[in-house]
Scaffold this active site. Structure first.
Site, mmCIF file in Angstrom:
data_model
loop_
_atom_site.group_PDB
_atom_site.id
_atom_site.type_symbol
_atom_site.label_atom_id
_atom_site.label_comp_id
_atom_site.label_asym_id
_atom_site.label_seq_id
_atom_site.Cartn_x
_atom_site.Cartn_y
_atom_site.Cartn_z
ATOM 1 N N HIS A 28 0.806 -1.224 0.000
ATOM 2 C CA HIS A 28 0.000 0.000 0.000
ATOM 3 C C HIS A 28 0.841 1.277 0.000
ATOM 4 O O HIS A 28 0.737 2.150 0.845
ATOM 5 C CB HIS A 28 -1.099 0.004 1.074
ATOM 6 C CG HIS A 28 -0.682 -0.162 2.522
ATOM 7 N ND1 HIS A 28 0.330 0.533 3.101
ATOM 8 C CD2 HIS A 28 -1.212 -0.938 3.512
ATOM 9 C CE1 HIS A 28 0.431 0.210 4.376
ATOM 10 N NE2 HIS A 28 -0.495 -0.694 4.638
ATOM 11 N N HIS A 82 -4.854 -8.353 14.962
ATOM 12 C CA HIS A 82 -4.906 -7.152 14.113
ATOM 13 C C HIS A 82 -5.728 -7.486 12.875
ATOM 14 O O HIS A 82 -5.484 -8.510 12.228
ATOM 15 C CB HIS A 82 -3.470 -6.760 13.750
ATOM 16 C CG HIS A 82 -3.356 -5.583 12.831
ATOM 17 N ND1 HIS A 82 -4.278 -4.562 12.780
ATOM 18 C CD2 HIS A 82 -2.394 -5.245 11.929
ATOM 19 C CE1 HIS A 82 -3.894 -3.665 11.894
ATOM 20 N NE2 HIS A 82 -2.763 -4.058 11.358
ATOM 21 N N GLU A 84 -6.061 -5.889 9.914
ATOM 22 C CA GLU A 84 -5.677 -5.520 8.550
ATOM 23 C C GLU A 84 -5.554 -6.796 7.713
ATOM 24 O O GLU A 84 -5.178 -7.856 8.218
ATOM 25 C CB GLU A 84 -4.370 -4.706 8.548
ATOM 26 C CG GLU A 84 -4.168 -4.007 7.213
ATOM 27 C CD GLU A 84 -3.117 -2.891 7.224
ATOM 28 O OE1 GLU A 84 -2.459 -2.682 8.258
ATOM 29 O OE2 GLU A 84 -2.965 -2.229 6.180
ATOM 30 N N ASP A 86 -3.659 -8.151 5.599
ATOM 31 C CA ASP A 86 -2.480 -9.015 5.440
ATOM 32 C C ASP A 86 -2.434 -10.060 6.550
ATOM 33 O O ASP A 86 -1.656 -11.015 6.479
ATOM 34 C CB ASP A 86 -1.170 -8.202 5.383
ATOM 35 C CG ASP A 86 -1.058 -7.148 6.458
ATOM 36 O OD1 ASP A 86 -2.090 -6.636 6.929
ATOM 37 O OD2 ASP A 86 0.081 -6.817 6.842
ATOM 38 N N ASP A 168 1.881 -6.055 14.304
ATOM 39 C CA ASP A 168 2.796 -5.278 13.449
ATOM 40 C C ASP A 168 3.969 -4.670 14.224
ATOM 41 O O ASP A 168 5.033 -4.414 13.646
ATOM 42 C CB ASP A 168 2.027 -4.154 12.751
ATOM 43 C CG ASP A 168 1.245 -4.642 11.543
ATOM 44 O OD1 ASP A 168 1.527 -5.745 11.043
ATOM 45 O OD2 ASP A 168 0.341 -3.911 11.091
ATOM 46 N N TYR A 196 10.315 0.381 8.439
ATOM 47 C CA TYR A 196 8.979 -0.032 8.881
ATOM 48 C C TYR A 196 8.397 0.980 9.873
ATOM 49 O O TYR A 196 7.249 1.408 9.760
ATOM 50 C CB TYR A 196 9.061 -1.431 9.521
ATOM 51 C CG TYR A 196 7.714 -2.055 9.720
ATOM 52 C CD1 TYR A 196 7.119 -2.799 8.709
ATOM 53 C CD2 TYR A 196 7.006 -1.880 10.901
ATOM 54 C CE1 TYR A 196 5.870 -3.349 8.876
ATOM 55 C CE2 TYR A 196 5.758 -2.431 11.083
ATOM 56 C CZ TYR A 196 5.193 -3.169 10.065
ATOM 57 O OH TYR A 196 3.949 -3.712 10.232
HETATM 58 FE FE1 FEO Z 1 -1.222 -3.397 9.822
HETATM 59 FE FE2 FEO Z 1 0.703 -6.018 8.837
HETATM 60 O O1 FEO Z 1 -0.839 -4.992 8.941
#
Ligand code: FEO
Length: 401
Positions: A28, A82, A84, A86, A168, A196
């Protein structure tokens, strides 16, 4: 795939059962130059528990790794740290295949999962901050880490193995055959962890500081920290924790970022003069021509910088598109404690410098001048102005360090 992919033992009772994405280069908008991993973990407790899943296309790899230690339909609980995608892309088909007794997430996580996957409806059980879950012979404790980096984010802690599943946080985008930090070069770890942090966690730095300060009060013994991306920390967690403290603090430094784009090399010449002035003034400079530097690398440099200088030609009364892209991206990441300035060449109107100044002000960057504008190709006078801009900026940076 069964037999090809194996789980990797992390602690006495925990296995890594994630997937490696060697090919991804755009996450993204973040350039993942070394690929990434989606880490999922299997706890072999009385209640067999899966912590997180993987990005949807990688479900077969995850199932193959699970099957190398236990038949997947023996999984009793799934915990989603989490939401998200992924980490939850594979959640609905995993639930369908495994039919777990229960699925858990934070309060916000349960809501987010319902918002992502209509078919899961109210299937996910919300857990509170500090709540514990018995796995029979072991237990998980949940620590909500709201906005690190989504509202739903939480950690899960398995006291028996002294392992923190940190989603994450403390992760990095790094595909490798090695699973542990002590198997990978320190320089690579520091580089990818910094990238990151800059691209994912920087906007939430005050919360990171708070979390780090609160860690001792939680009384967690941390033998292993297992994030959702990249290597598992079993040796050098203190190092990354110290780096997180430094990055979150964003103290003034003598590092400057000069980012620019150019149409016919005029703004590029100006950038060169600004850099000479900065260097002669004692600053170290990351020079970032946007035709060859990605926004996510600019963000990484900006995180450790004390000043940011942006240069853009004016095109059709506007800032150059690549500069607008990077400035917009940086604004969202909310870097702190920066001095700043602007410069640029123009043909007949020259709005770009003023537009950059507005963007810098919106980022709460302290401007040291109105910027340097130059009509067409810079002459000696323009280049002297750019040099002075750099030198003055370095002087002001010194005063703050
Ligand atoms: Fe915030 Fe690795 O997703």
């Amino acid at each position: 795939m069964k037999g090809l992919y194996k789980a990797v033992k992390v602690t006495d009772n925990v296995y890594w059962v994630g997937a490696i994405d060697w090919g991804i280069r755009d996450f993204h908008g973040y350039q993942t130059s070394r690929g990434t991993t989606y880490n999922a973990y299997l706890i072999l407790a009385d209640k067999i528990t899966l912590i997180d899943t993987v990005k949807a296309p990688f479900i077969d790899e995850m199932f193959a790794r699970i099957a190398s230690v236990v038949e997947p339909d023996r999984i009793d609980y799934i915990v989603s740290n989490h939401s998200e995608m992924d980490h939850t892309g594979a959640l609905p088909p995993t639930i369908e295949a495994v039919k777990p007794e229960r699925v858990f997430a934070s309060v916000m996580g349960a809501r987010a999962i319902a918002g992502h996957f209509e078919e899961l409806g109210s299937e996910v059980i919300p857990v509170k901050n500090g709540e514990s879950l018995s796995l029979g012979n072991m237990g998980l404790t949940f620590v909500h880490t709201r906005m690190l980096h989504w509202p739903d984010s939480m950690f899960s802690y398995l006291a028996e193995d002294e392992i923190l599943f940190s989603q994450d946080a403390f992760g990095m985008h790094l595909a490798s055959t090695e699973r542990f930090d002590d198997e990978i070069g320190r320089d690579v770890l520091a580089e990818e962890a910094a990238k990151y942090y800059a691209n994912i966690l920087l906007p939430f730095s005050p919360l990171v500081t708070k979390l780090i300060e609160s860690l001792p009060t939680l009384g967690l013994k941390l033998k292993v920290v297992a994030p959702d991306h990249g290597p598992i920390w079993r040796s050098g967690f203190e190092n990354v924790l110290r780096l997180y403290s430094e990055w979150a603090a964003q103290r003034p430094s003598m590092k400057a970022v000069v980012l620019f784009d150019t149409m016919w090399h005029s703004t590029e010449m100006m950038a060169g003069a600004v850099c000479e002035g900065l260097r002669d003034g004692g600053a170290s400079v990351s020079v970032m021509p946007l035709q060859s530097c990605h926004r996510s690398d600019v963000a990484t440099a900006a995180m450790e910088a004390g000043a940011i200088v942006a240069g853009s030609p004016t095109m059709n009364n506007n800032i150059f598109p690549s500069v607008a892209d990077v400035m917009t991206y940086l604004k969202g990441l909310k870097p702190n404690n920066l001095l700043g300035a602007s410069f640029g060449s123009f043909g007949w109107s020259g709005e770009a410098v003023g537009q950059i100044n507005e963007l810098l002000k919106a980022m709460r960057v302290e401007l040291v001048s109105d910027g340097v504008r130059c009509n067409y190709v810079p002459n000696h006078k323009s280049l002297d102005e750019c040099y002075s801009l750099g030198a003055d900026l370095a002087h002001k940076m010194k005063e703050r360090c």
